[in-house]
Design an enzyme around this catalytic site. Structure first.
Site, short mmCIF file in Angstrom:
data_model
loop_
_atom_site.label_atom_id
_atom_site.label_comp_id
_atom_site.label_asym_id
_atom_site.label_seq_id
_atom_site.Cartn_x
_atom_site.Cartn_y
_atom_site.Cartn_z
N ASP A 1 3.74 -2.60 -7.42
CA ASP A 1 3.13 -3.11 -7.84
C ASP A 1 2.37 -2.07 -8.07
O ASP A 1 1.67 -0.79 -7.80
CB ASP A 1 1.84 -3.61 -6.24
CG ASP A 1 2.36 -5.16 -6.46
OD1 ASP A 1 2.88 -5.80 -7.58
OD2 ASP A 1 1.95 -5.84 -5.39
N PRO B 1 1.27 3.05 3.20
CA PRO B 1 -0.50 3.61 2.47
C PRO B 1 -0.14 3.94 0.91
O PRO B 1 -0.63 4.12 0.66
CB PRO B 1 -1.23 3.31 4.15
CG PRO B 1 0.14 4.15 4.82
CD PRO B 1 0.90 3.29 3.73
N GLY C 1 2.39 -2.97 -2.16
CA GLY C 1 2.08 -1.08 -1.15
C GLY C 1 1.86 -2.34 -0.37
O GLY C 1 1.52 -3.33 0.75
N GLY C 2 1.48 -1.12 1.01
CA GLY C 2 1.51 -1.29 2.93
C GLY C 2 2.35 -2.63 3.15
O GLY C 2 3.47 -1.86 3.13
N ASP C 3 2.17 -3.75 3.63
CA ASP C 3 3.03 -4.74 4.31
C ASP C 3 3.55 -5.73 3.18
O ASP C 3 1.60 -6.00 2.99
CB ASP C 3 2.58 -4.39 5.51
CG ASP C 3 3.64 -5.74 5.87
OD1 ASP C 3 4.60 -5.06 6.79
OD2 ASP C 3 3.79 -7.26 5.79
N LYS D 1 -0.53 -3.59 -13.64
CA LYS D 1 -1.40 -3.92 -14.89
C LYS D 1 -1.01 -3.77 -15.74
O LYS D 1 -0.13 -3.31 -16.01
CB LYS D 1 -2.20 -2.99 -14.93
CG LYS D 1 -3.01 -2.22 -13.50
CD LYS D 1 -4.95 -3.06 -14.13
CE LYS D 1 -5.80 -2.67 -12.99
NZ LYS D 1 -6.56 -2.91 -12.72
N MET E 1 -9.70 -4.69 0.26
CA MET E 1 -10.81 -5.21 -1.01
C MET E 1 -12.05 -5.26 -0.91
O MET E 1 -12.31 -6.69 -1.01
CB MET E 1 -10.30 -7.18 -0.97
CG MET E 1 -7.99 -6.86 -1.65
SD MET E 1 -7.42 -8.82 -1.97
CE MET E 1 -6.89 -8.95 -0.59
N1 SAH Z 1 -0.62 -5.24 1.16
C1 SAH Z 1 -1.34 -4.57 1.28
C2 SAH Z 1 -2.77 -5.12 0.77
C3 SAH Z 1 -2.91 -5.53 -0.31
S1 SAH Z 1 -4.09 -6.05 -0.61
C4 SAH Z 1 -1.22 -3.48 2.99
O1 SAH Z 1 -0.93 -3.77 3.92
O2 SAH Z 1 -1.81 -2.37 2.70
C5 SAH Z 1 -4.75 -4.34 -1.08
C6 SAH Z 1 -6.56 -3.37 -1.06
O3 SAH Z 1 -5.62 -2.89 0.49
C7 SAH Z 1 -7.06 -2.52 -1.25
O4 SAH Z 1 -7.76 -3.78 -1.74
C8 SAH Z 1 -7.71 -1.97 -0.35
O5 SAH Z 1 -8.68 -2.75 0.32
C9 SAH Z 1 -6.46 -1.83 0.90
N2 SAH Z 1 -5.40 -0.61 0.62
C10 SAH Z 1 -3.79 -0.52 -0.25
N3 SAH Z 1 -3.76 0.86 -0.54
C11 SAH Z 1 -4.55 1.71 0.15
C12 SAH Z 1 -4.44 2.92 0.47
N4 SAH Z 1 -4.27 3.87 -0.25
N5 SAH Z 1 -6.01 3.22 0.56
C13 SAH Z 1 -6.99 2.33 0.55
N6 SAH Z 1 -7.25 1.39 0.74
C14 SAH Z 1 -5.58 0.77 0.55
#
Ligand code: SAH
Length: 257
Positions: A33, A10, A86-88, A55, A169
């Site tokens: 990303d 995150p 980002g994230g998973d 972007k 989102m």
């Molecule tokens: N694959 C990612 C999600 C991608 S969609 C995951 O698993 O986290 C993008 C959305 O993820 C953003 O609009 C927001 O809702 C959330 N997001 C990702 N990183 C974030 C962060 N550091 N803080 C808050 N929301 C986050």
């Protein structure tokens, strides 16, 4: 020739997996990303080519077809390509679509999971996403509207299930999301939280209710990226908020000294 799809977590680079860091350090090319944190980007080896696909210079995201084309072209040059998300990568990350393309092109790949913001949102706002007294299911939704402007959310079914609802989102469509649940009969006093910039030093969390969350978020100018949590588990948000209690963020610590 190989592609490694890696979840960067995150934001906080210490929340990336050991395997993810190892593979990143073996990369020849990294396609990353917009939401990959700066701390993670700083771990990319200086010898690797870095390509930001979140972007364009004109502020528009690079189209998915172009990302796919780049991935395939770089891999076919015999390089180890890291696709950093980002994230998973399998949670609203289009990871699946990109891997399907690799299969079509006969390119071998590996996937390294990451901590999704959906899960980190609970941890970093003191909200257990499930709890025996409050909720026994977890529903992760997107607040991104379809082409016709409608949300792809079955409000009535979710209102009936009474589980914890996590919406990614969600900033732009927050009013529509809250109204959708209210119209489906959900109690306006049900607690709800919006948490911005999870795990980063500028993290902010706002606790309200389904009826107040949109106004609360507007008044505080909450911007993307943020995650919305709705459900009775949010009641625990004050009691278990270890983030503000620890003064985790360097900025807060500086203010104390
Ligand atoms: N694959 C990612 C999600 C991608 S969609 C995951 O698993 O986290 C993008 C959305 O993820 C953003 O609009 C927001 O809702 C959330 N997001 C990702 N990183 C974030 C962060 N550091 N803080 C808050 N929301 C986050």
């Amino acid at each position: 020739m190989k592609v490694t799809l890696i979840g960067a977590g995150p934001g906080d680079p210490e929340l990336m997996t050991v395997k993810g860091i190892k593979r990143l350090q073996e990369a020849d090319v990294v396609l990353y990303d917009r939401l990959v944190g700066d701390g993670v980007l700083s771990m990319i080896p200086s010898t690797a080519e870095k390509i930001g696909v979140g972007k364009h210079a004109d502020n528009h995201p690079v189209p998915q077809e172009e990302i796919g084309r780049l991935l395939v072209a770089k891999a076919k040059q015999g390089l180890h390509v890291v696709r950093l998300k980002g994230g998973d990568p399998f949670v609203f990350g289009r990871g699946g679509e990109e891997l399907e393309l690799l299969v079509e092109n006969g390119i071998p790949f590996e996937v390294v999971p990451g901590i999704s913001s959906a899960v980190a949102s609970g941890i970093y706002s003191g909200i257990p996403l499930t709890h025996r007294d409050y909720s026994s299911s977890l529903h992760i939704l997107t607040g991104h509207a379809k082409r016709n402007g409608e949300l792809d959310i079955d409000f009535a079914s979710l209102a009936r299930i009474k589980g914890t609802i996590v919406v990614l989102m969600s900033v732009a469509s927050l009013k529509k999301i809250c109204d959708g649940f209210l119209d489906a009969g959900m109690d306006r006093n049900i607690p709800a939280v919006i948490v911005e910039n999870i795990t980063l030093e500028n993290q902010r969390k706002f606790l309200g209710t389904l009826g107040t969350l949109h106004e609360l978020s507007q008044n505080n100018r909450v911007t993307s990226p943020a995650v919305v949590l709705i459900g009775h588990v949010c009641t625990l948000s004050h009691k278990l908020d270890w983030v503000s209690r620890l003064n985790l963020h360097p900025q807060a610590e500086r203010n104390i000294k």
